[in-house]
Every structure is written in structure tokens, then in C-alpha cells.
Design a protein around this motif. Structure first.
Motif, PDB file in Angstrom:
ATOM      1  N   THR A 297      -6.737  -5.189 -11.331  1.00 47.13           N
ATOM      2  CA  THR A 297      -6.087  -3.906 -11.600  1.00 47.13           C
ATOM      3  C   THR A 297      -6.509  -3.427 -12.984  1.00 47.13           C
ATOM      4  O   THR A 297      -7.048  -4.201 -13.775  1.00 47.13           O
ATOM      5  CB  THR A 297      -4.547  -4.031 -11.573  1.00 47.13           C
ATOM      6  OG1 THR A 297      -4.103  -4.612 -12.808  1.00 47.13           O
ATOM      7  CG2 THR A 297      -4.067  -4.889 -10.406  1.00 47.13           C
TER       8      THR A 297
ATOM      9  N   GLU B  98      -4.410   1.104  -2.992  1.00 49.59           N
ATOM     10  CA  GLU B  98      -3.264   1.215  -3.892  1.00 49.59           C
ATOM     11  C   GLU B  98      -2.291   0.081  -3.623  1.00 49.59           C
ATOM     12  O   GLU B  98      -1.999  -0.226  -2.458  1.00 49.59           O
ATOM     13  CB  GLU B  98      -2.575   2.567  -3.669  1.00 49.59           C
ATOM     14  CG  GLU B  98      -1.641   2.987  -4.789  1.00 49.59           C
ATOM     15  CD  GLU B  98      -1.176   4.424  -4.611  1.00 49.59           C
ATOM     16  OE1 GLU B  98      -1.558   5.282  -5.427  1.00 49.59           O
ATOM     17  OE2 GLU B  98      -0.436   4.668  -3.644  1.00 49.59           O
TER      18      GLU B  98
ATOM     19  N   GLU C  35       1.503  -1.737  -4.706  1.00 45.89           N
ATOM     20  CA  GLU C  35       2.813  -1.600  -5.336  1.00 45.89           C
ATOM     21  C   GLU C  35       3.214  -2.969  -5.850  1.00 45.89           C
ATOM     22  O   GLU C  35       3.558  -3.866  -5.070  1.00 45.89           O
ATOM     23  CB  GLU C  35       3.840  -1.070  -4.333  1.00 45.89           C
ATOM     24  CG  GLU C  35       5.202  -0.799  -4.948  1.00 45.89           C
ATOM     25  CD  GLU C  35       6.165  -0.173  -3.966  1.00 45.89           C
ATOM     26  OE1 GLU C  35       7.388  -0.435  -4.097  1.00 45.89           O
ATOM     27  OE2 GLU C  35       5.703   0.569  -3.070  1.00 45.89           O
TER      28      GLU C  35
ATOM     29  N   VAL D 287       2.761   1.096  -9.548  1.00 49.69           N
ATOM     30  CA  VAL D 287       1.871   1.453  -8.441  1.00 49.69           C
ATOM     31  C   VAL D 287       0.524   1.820  -9.039  1.00 49.69           C
ATOM     32  O   VAL D 287       0.433   2.762  -9.833  1.00 49.69           O
ATOM     33  CB  VAL D 287       2.432   2.626  -7.614  1.00 49.69           C
ATOM     34  CG1 VAL D 287       1.443   3.041  -6.527  1.00 49.69           C
ATOM     35  CG2 VAL D 287       3.776   2.246  -7.000  1.00 49.69           C
ATOM     36  N   VAL D 288      -0.525   1.063  -8.690  1.00 46.91           N
ATOM     37  CA  VAL D 288      -1.838   1.256  -9.302  1.00 46.91           C
ATOM     38  C   VAL D 288      -2.939   1.076  -8.269  1.00 46.91           C
ATOM     39  O   VAL D 288      -2.738   0.478  -7.205  1.00 46.91           O
ATOM     40  CB  VAL D 288      -2.078   0.260 -10.464  1.00 46.91           C
ATOM     41  CG1 VAL D 288      -1.107   0.508 -11.599  1.00 46.91           C
ATOM     42  CG2 VAL D 288      -1.988  -1.179  -9.975  1.00 46.91           C
ATOM     43  N   ARG D 289      -4.123   1.582  -8.602  1.00 46.48           N
ATOM     44  CA  ARG D 289      -5.312   1.320  -7.803  1.00 46.48           C
ATOM     45  C   ARG D 289      -5.781  -0.100  -8.096  1.00 46.48           C
ATOM     46  O   ARG D 289      -5.667  -0.585  -9.219  1.00 46.48           O
ATOM     47  CB  ARG D 289      -6.419   2.312  -8.146  1.00 46.48           C
ATOM     48  CG  ARG D 289      -6.068   3.770  -7.932  1.00 46.48           C
ATOM     49  CD  ARG D 289      -5.832   4.112  -6.478  1.00 46.48           C
ATOM     50  NE  ARG D 289      -7.035   3.939  -5.669  1.00 46.48           N
ATOM     51  CZ  ARG D 289      -7.079   4.138  -4.360  1.00 46.48           C
ATOM     52  NH1 ARG D 289      -5.979   4.469  -3.697  1.00 46.48           N
ATOM     53  NH2 ARG D 289      -8.213   3.976  -3.700  1.00 46.48           N
TER      54      ARG D 289
ATOM     55  N   ARG E 106      -2.268   1.405   1.298  1.00 44.47           N
ATOM     56  CA  ARG E 106      -1.311   1.053   0.237  1.00 44.47           C
ATOM     57  C   ARG E 106      -0.528  -0.160   0.697  1.00 44.47           C
ATOM     58  O   ARG E 106       0.065  -0.146   1.771  1.00 44.47           O
ATOM     59  CB  ARG E 106      -0.371   2.209  -0.073  1.00 44.47           C
ATOM     60  CG  ARG E 106       0.702   1.873  -1.106  1.00 44.47           C
ATOM     61  CD  ARG E 106       1.460   3.106  -1.542  1.00 44.47           C
ATOM     62  NE  ARG E 106       2.546   2.786  -2.458  1.00 44.47           N
ATOM     63  CZ  ARG E 106       3.247   3.687  -3.132  1.00 44.47           C
ATOM     64  NH1 ARG E 106       2.966   4.976  -2.989  1.00 44.47           N
ATOM     65  NH2 ARG E 106       4.215   3.320  -3.929  1.00 44.47           N
TER      66      ARG E 106
END
Length: 413
Positions: free
Chosen positions: A55, A10, A12, A37-39, A94
Motif C-alpha cells: 500500500t 481497493e 478496506e 481505504v486505499v489502493r 474492493r
């Protein structure tokens, strides 16, 4: 290029810098990308010292480079981020990223036309289903959007349209959805008060909860907004505002304060007019506005088809979601009524009501942990000043303030 994935987790993504353009005594502002905020995954790239970040977001946030710690900066067409790690294998689950160069993506959504181009094909009609846990727009919002589209689908000259949505059913989000769905080039939003001007401008700038509901992507380009706090003085300033802003928010008296030629240039350059809280605009004020927008697309949003001067709102009601419909749809929660009986002098009655209201507020905030505020609304500033003194004496720790809306005054805790 290797297809081996070095890391998956993850990220940010940072927000892009806020933009401000001063135009006379007014300002056009934009927060083009608020961050997300994404994988994501990181793979090898053909740029030395940099890795490729992928992304699920829309371009240009779908493919970016991450510069390794200590690596030299290079010229590239892709946006570049920094993670502060020597190797992507060192990334935690993350990772917080930052822009490697503050001037990156300076041209992203930098004009109203660029914003509209980025909106193309992004709007998603999704209907809320609380029982199934599905986020989306409410049925009356969906209905209002379709009614607006249908009203302006045929012909070149249109009767002003009125959309009736009771308070609490999502009127503001419907306005935002109409702006994005129909990709309106230049919209003037007319509001009846200074607080509402700030509130509506802020909503348009962020697109409200539309990204959270999945109606638009979280990374969608935010529009460029001008909240007019002063009359436009020159034709040149009017043209600059039109060149720089997707949405212009103003009060009727701010339009009246414009230089006549500047006002004419501003109105001529706007493609659409939205009137928020239309029931607060008097018939005389509305007539002057309506005449100037005779050849424009006009939509009035209101909670009631009657104005505060008791006259019916002009224009064709194209969608009317009645209060009974909202109640039947369970859009309102039960009201906790606290009855207060006091028959003494006015000041004594005001004090007893204030004591009861403050007791509820303190319980809500202190015991229940709710982020509530208390508003005492009055018809005049003089009455608001009287109440402010009472609330300030009873609750100095809450720092009550006086708010003047242009039509009403209120004291808030």
C-alpha cells in the motif's frame, strides 16, 4: 520472490483495537489506527500460504501479508490480514480485510514516545484554496502555527502566548496541528466546561479533520488521551498518567480537586499547557494556573482577548485574527434571522420563541434534510429547567435534554 502482481484494487483496512488504561478514577484511551481505504496490490511472498500486500501508507501498513483461506498461520515480522479467499485472483475490485490475529501490532504507538516518533516528518503545511479545490489549513491557522513556533523558538523561559481566532475560523484544528507539528511530549489542555472536555478530548483522539485535509497522513498514529473526570488522588497515579498519555484534558476545578502532591507531580511532568476558550477562564482561576506553569510553554486559544469577567486576557498576543478579517475572508455564511415579537408574561414570551424556533428546526430537518439541532442557552440551571418543560411539551418527539456546562445551562432538541 516473484514480482508478478496477482491483484490490484481497493482494500478496506480494519481499525486496530481501541486501548484503555485505567488510572485511579480516570482513563487513558487511544484509537491507534482508525482503518483506511486505499489502493493496493498483491504479489507473491516467500511465506507459504500468504501473499504480500503493498500500500502507499507509512510503515507498518505499507507491507503486510494476507493469509489465504485454509492456510496455516506462521510466525512472521509483518502484520497479517485475512480476506477470506483462497487465492488473491479471486479478490473483488474492493476487498474488506480483517486482522488475522487480535494481538497483532500490540506494540504499535503503545507509548507516548512511540506516538511522537511516528509523527516525525509527517506534518504537511498545505493551505486551503477553495477556488482551486485544494484542501488544507486556512491562512489564519497557518499564521497562528508559525507565530507559535516563532514565540517558542528562542530562549528557555517564555511569556504565556495568546492566539485570537474568532469562532468558526478553526481554532480547535489549530490546537491539534500545533500538537502534531511541534511534537509536544506531554500537553495539558485546560477547558472551561464538561461538554468541552469531552469534545476536545475526542478531537485530539482522532486529530479532527487534519487527516481528511491531507495535513497529516490518514494512517498517522493517534495520540493517547486522558480526559480527567476526577481529581488525581496519588502521586503514583499522576506518574502513570504522564507515562501513558500524550494529552491530558482537564477543567480547572478538576486540577483543584487533585491531591496537592499529585497535582504538583502532574504539572511538573507536563511540558506544555494549552488553554481552550481562554476568555471563559476568570482572572483568579487563570492566575492560579499561570503561577503553577511559570516554567512551561503556555498557549491560550480564544475568540476574544477579553475574559467573561471583562478583564483583558493575560499574556502576549502573538496572533490576532480579528472578526473583521474573518468576515472579509468569507468564513461566515449569511444568518437567517427570524424576528419574534411578544410582550406578554415571561412564560408566554418563552413559548412563542420556542414555537418559532421549533418551526425552523422541523423545516431544516424534515424538509431540507439537514442534521441540525436547537439550543436554548441560559445563565442558570433554573431557567434551563423552565425552558426544558416548554420544549418538552411542544416537541416531545425530539426528546429535549438539559446540558450543564459549569458556566451556562442549555436545553437542546
Amino acid at each position: 520472490m516473484s514480482l508478478i502482481t496477482f491483484w490490484h484494487g481497493e482494500v478496506e483496512l480494519p481499525a486496530l483495537p481501541r486501548r484503555r488504561v485505567k488510572v485511579g478514577e480516570n482513563t487513558v484511551e487511544q484509537s491507534p489506527f482508525p482503518g483506511a481505504v486505499v489502493r493496493a496490490d498483491v504479489k507473491a511472498s516467500d511465506v507459504q500460504g500468504h501473499d504480500l500486500l503493498g500500500t502507499p501508507l507509512l510503515p507498518p501498513f505499507d507491507r503486510m501479508l494476507v493469509r489465504r483461506k485454509g492456510a496455516r498461520r506462521v510466525a512472521t515480522s509483518l502484520p497479517v490480514l485475512s480476506a477470506g479467499y483462497e487465492l488473491p485472483e479471486h479478490f473483488p475490485e474492493r476487498v474488506v480485510l480483517s486482522w488475522d490475529d487480535g494481538d497483532q501490532l500490540a506494540g504499535y504507538a503503545a507509548t507516548p514516545e512511540a506516538v511522537l516518533a511516528l509523527w516525525n516528518g509527517t506534518f504537511r503545511f498545505s493551505t486551503e484554496d477553495e477556488a482551486e479545490g485544494v484542501a488544507g489549513l486556512r491562512p489564519p491557522q497557518i499564521g497562528a502555527l508559525h507565530a507559535i513556533a516563532a514565540h517558542f523558538a528562542v530562549g528557555a523561559r517564555f511569556e504565556p502566548a495568546t492566539v485570537v481566532l474568532p469562532t468558526g475560523t478553526g481554532k480547535t484544528e489549530t490546537m491539534l496541528a500545533a500538537q502534531v507539528y511541534r511534537r509536544l511530549p506531554r500537553t495539558l489542555v485546560l477547558v472551561p466546561s464538561v461538554p468541552l472536555r469531552s469534545q476536545i478530548a475526542g478531537k485530539f483522539a482522532s486529530l479532527g479533520v487534519l487527516p481528511d485535509l491531507g495535513i497529516v497522513p490518514v494512517e498517522i498514529a493517534r495520540p493517547r488521551i486522558a480526559a480527567l473526570t476526577s481529581g488525581v488522588r496519588t502521586v503514583e497515579d499522576a506518574h502513570t498518567l504522564l507515562r501513558e498519555a500524550n494529552v491530558i484534558v482537564a477543567l480547572p476545578n478538576t486540577l483543584e480537586a487533585c491531591d496537592p502532591k499529585a497535582r504538583e507531580a502532574l504539572i511538573s511532568g507536563c511540558t506544555d499547557l494549552m488553554v481552550d476558550e481562554a476568555h471563559h477562564v476568570t482572572a483568579a482561576t487563570w492566575a492560579s494556573v499561570r503561577d503553577r506553569f511559570a516554567d512551561k510553554r503556555v498557549v491560550q486559544f480564544t475568540a476574544t482577548p477579553f475574559r467573561r469577567d471583562s478583564q483583558r486576557i493575560d499574556g502576549r498576543i502573538i496572533f490576532n485574527f480579528k472578526l473583521g478579517d474573518a468576515q472579509a475572508a468569507d468564513y461566515y455564511r449569511p444568518i437567517n434571522l427570524v424576528a419574534v415579537e411578544e410582550y406578554g408574561e415571561q412564560e408566554r414570551r418563552d413559548r412563542v420563541v420556542a414555537e418559532a424556533a421549533l418551526e425552523v428546526l422541523r423545516r431544516d430537518r424534515g424538509t431540507l434534510g439537514l442534521d441540525h439541532l436547537l439550543m436554548a442557552r441560559t445563565r442558570t440551571k433554573e431557567r434551563a429547567v423552565e425552558l426544558l418543560a416548554i420544549y418538552s411539551a411542544l416537541a416531545p418527539e425530539l426528546k429535549p435534554v438539559l446540558v450543564y456546562s459549569g458556566h451556562r445551562s442549555s436545553s437542546r432538541c
